[in-house]
Design an enzyme around this catalytic site. Structure first.
Site, PDB file in Angstrom:
ATOM      1  N   GLU A 243      -1.477  -9.249   3.071  1.00  0.00           N
ATOM      2  CA  GLU A 243      -1.325  -9.890   4.388  1.00  0.00           C
ATOM      3  C   GLU A 243      -2.673 -10.240   5.017  1.00  0.00           C
ATOM      4  OE1 GLU A 243      -0.973  -6.721   3.732  1.00  0.00           O
ATOM      5  OE2 GLU A 243      -1.476  -5.412   5.422  1.00  0.00           O
TER       6      GLU A 243
ATOM      7  N   HIS B  84      -3.716  -5.018   0.361  1.00  0.00           N
ATOM      8  CA  HIS B  84      -3.054  -5.593   1.540  1.00  0.00           C
ATOM      9  C   HIS B  84      -3.095  -7.124   1.463  1.00  0.00           C
ATOM     10  CE1 HIS B  84      -2.701  -1.962   4.144  1.00  0.00           C
ATOM     11  NE2 HIS B  84      -3.637  -1.523   3.310  1.00  0.00           N
TER      12      HIS B  84
ATOM     13  N   CYS C 120       0.838  -1.203   0.000  1.00  0.00           N
ATOM     14  CA  CYS C 120       0.000   0.000   0.000  1.00  0.00           C
ATOM     15  C   CYS C 120       0.874   1.256   0.000  1.00  0.00           C
ATOM     16  CB  CYS C 120      -0.991  -0.038   1.149  1.00  0.00           C
ATOM     17  SG  CYS C 120      -2.444   0.946   0.762  1.00  0.00           S
TER      18      CYS C 120
HETATM   19  N1  GLN Z   1      -1.928   6.710   3.080  1.00  0.00           N
HETATM   20  C1  GLN Z   1      -2.026   5.959   1.858  1.00  0.00           C
HETATM   21  C2  GLN Z   1      -3.414   6.079   1.237  1.00  0.00           C
HETATM   22  O1  GLN Z   1      -4.365   6.413   1.909  1.00  0.00           O
HETATM   23  C3  GLN Z   1      -1.669   4.500   2.071  1.00  0.00           C
HETATM   24  C4  GLN Z   1      -2.617   3.766   2.966  1.00  0.00           C
HETATM   25  C5  GLN Z   1      -2.125   2.419   3.412  1.00  0.00           C
HETATM   26  O2  GLN Z   1      -0.905   2.165   3.402  1.00  0.00           O
HETATM   27  N2  GLN Z   1      -3.018   1.553   3.819  1.00  0.00           N
HETATM   28  O3  GLN Z   1      -3.564   5.827   0.071  1.00  0.00           O
END
Ligand code: GLN
Length: 559
Positions: free
Chosen positions: A517, A515, A389
């Protein structure tokens, strides 16, 4: 109608409360019992009832609450749901997590709509009825519903939940609803004994609320002696066999179900709830635990983020490494590195000795430059890199700055002035005002491009993974990034969103906007984590053999 009713299960309920103090591992206990019932052939689900007033943990700082766990249907939930999914090997949804906030929200909404007209709206019965209604969400669909009650017995906040389960147990009868108290039996060094008094007090408190626990799980450092067991049984009004050892496990939480079975946990539960014992199949699970405890290899991975003081902030990532490690027969040591301490000058020193790095998810600009410096270092030095992410977003920024020569490239999240916002806010996100529950959340499909690392790992053309973010790769820069060698190996079905990036000419450099994970399960693991650890191990082995080769040469020279 009759045949439909016939198919419905006679659901039995197991309530798990915690006594003495927090962090005793109620989540693991609930997940372990869930697994054991499942492995006896029973359809089982697990719910978490959280006493805090936030509607969900989505707006809480990871330091407060650990990681926010996201389900397929986009609910931001307590991290214990991660344990439940990992142990059960099944996907849960928003109905598996209820908070005081949600309960009150619903009751107040009904009050405003006039549904209680004429009545005074009260904790008993209106709040408790709403809690009971939520406990019943899975009625008829499962053999067992396990409900973990957050907090510790005696907390003011958990009172309505305890009252609701008291009523529930009374209404359903003891053959249909069971209460388990997870408690603590501390070992006092100076006197060299286990102390049962805190457990007696927690039991008493629970009894004041009208709940007689059927089973006690006692967290202890050492096994309870015969005398200690009978003392607890006597004071807590249960039979001795209902006092279960919750010994600290040495190596892995995944051993807890095996430990419980040594105390005949499920036999006890099934007898009390008048259910057939069924055969218990724990072979695959035992093999999985054996592989974790006796790995052939060992690697060390650096997890770079800013919530490094609290490992629970990265719970699912750390667990995914354990799963992927077990499949690769490898112990994965995860070293948390605070990105705020990393600069272009010290990066080689900080990352020294790491066999691979993962740049984790996160919000806000703090620590970003340290992440970018780390990514530059591992890209240039061909060290396996996994970005999740925000980790993907930082990899894109680094590549745009240092390979595509857009020196001021950044994310709109951190820099509102630069023109080169290679990571930008999605169109729908621009209108959003409320912070809670408004990110791109939950499972979305992703199409994988052939002959890429992602495709090789998943061995599938289409996958579904979970998201939690507001920003995306800016399509205006896609072509430039690709011309310079970045591969967009996963895209949304309409091709508008970049979901996975990777690099050619690098052993393993991959970032995901989602994600992965969150879908890593015990025993089976997650394809990208498995592939990453495989490449980390390969690099370590080839470096070791090169070093050994060098040593041999040196010895030859000396001789
Ligand atoms: N802050 C970033 C976004 O909102 C990444 C978010 C995250 O790593 N879950 O896109």
């Amino acid at each position: 109608m009759a045949s439909k009713a016939h198919k419905l299960k006679q659901t039995k309920y197991i309530f798990i409360t915690g006594g003495v103090l927090s962090s005793l591992g109620k989540g693991i206990a609930s997940a372990s019992i869930g697994l054991l019932l499942k492995q006896r052939g029973y359809k089982t689900t697990i719910m978490k009832l959280d006493p805090y007033i936030n509607v969900d943990p989505g707006t809480m700082n990871p330091f407060q609450h650990g990681e926010v766990y996201v389900t397929d249907d986009g609910a931001e939930t307590d991290l214990d749901l991660g344990h439940y999914e990992r142990f059960l090997g099944e996907s849960l949804n928003k109905t598996n997590n209820t908070t005081t906030g949600q309960v009150y929200y619903e009751v107040i909404r009904k009050e405003r709509r006039g549904l209680y007209l004429g009545k005074t709206v009260q904790v008993i019965p209106h709040i408790t009825d709403e809690i009971k209604k939520r406990i019943l969400t899975h009625e008829g669909q499962f053999d067992f519903v396990i409900c973990e009650i957050g907090g510790t017995v005696g907390d003011i906040e958990s009172l309505p939940f305890l009252e609701a389960i008291r009523q529930f147990t009374l209404e359903r009868g003891v053959q249909n609803a069971l209460n388990i108290l997870l408690t603590y039996v501390p070992y006092i060094k100076s006197s060299g004994e286990l102390k049962t008094k805190p457990t007696q007090h927690s039991f008493k408190t629970l009894m004041e609320y009208g709940i007689q626990p059927d089973i006690l799980i006692c967290r202890t450092e050492t096994k309870l002696s015969k005398e200690e067991r009978s003392k607890i049984a006597l004071f807590c009004n249960v039979s001795e066999e209902a006092v279960i050892d919750g010994l600290d496990v040495e190596n892995t939480i995944y051993e807890v179900p095996l430990l419980y079975e040594k105390s005949s946990m499920t036999e006890l539960i099934l007898k009390k709830l008048r259910m057939p014992l069924n055969h218990l199949n724990l072979k695959t699970w035992s093999n999985f635990v054996h592989r974790i405890k006796h790995p052939k290899n060992e690697v060390t991975v650096g997890l770079i983020g800013k919530y490094t003081k609290y490992r629970d902030s990265y719970k699912s990532i750390i667990e995914a490494f354990i799963h992927a490690g077990s499949i690769n027969n490898t112990r994965v040591n995860v070293e948390l590195k605070n990105s705020e301490d990393i600069t272009g000058e010290n990066v080689a020193e900080v990352l020294q000795g790491l066999d691979g790095i993962l740049v984790g998810p996160g919000f806000g600009s703090r620590g970003i430059e340290g992440k970018i410096a780390s990514i530059k270092y591992v890209r240039e030095n061909k060290i396996p890199f996994f970005g999740i992410c925000l980790g993907l977003q930082c990899a894109v920024i680094e590549f745009a700055r240092n390979v595509c020569n857009l020196t001021d490239a950044n994310s709109y999240e951190f820099d509102k002035i630069t023109k080169n916002t290679v990571i930008d806010l999605m169109e729908e996100q621009k209108k959003i005002k409320n912070k809670g529950g408004t990110m791109r959340l939950g499972a979305y499909p992703c199409i994988l491009i052939n002959s890429t690392k992602a495709h090789d790992a998943y061995k599938q053309d289409s996958i579904s993974e979970r998201h939690r973010h507001r920003y995306e790769v800016n399509n205006n820069f896609r072509e430039l990034l690709q011309q310079n060698g970045m591969i967009m190996s996963g895209l949304s079905p309409d091709q508008k969103l970049v979901e996975i990036i990777e690099l050619k000419n690098h052993p393993w450099f991959l970032g995901t906007q989602f994600h992965p994970e969150l879908k890593s399960r015990a025993v089976t693991g997650q394809p990208l984590f498995i592939s990453f650890i495989k490449s980390v191990l390969k690099r370590k082995k080839s470096r070791n053999s090169r070093n050994n080769g060098n040593k041999k040469e040196q010895i030859t020279v000396i001789n």
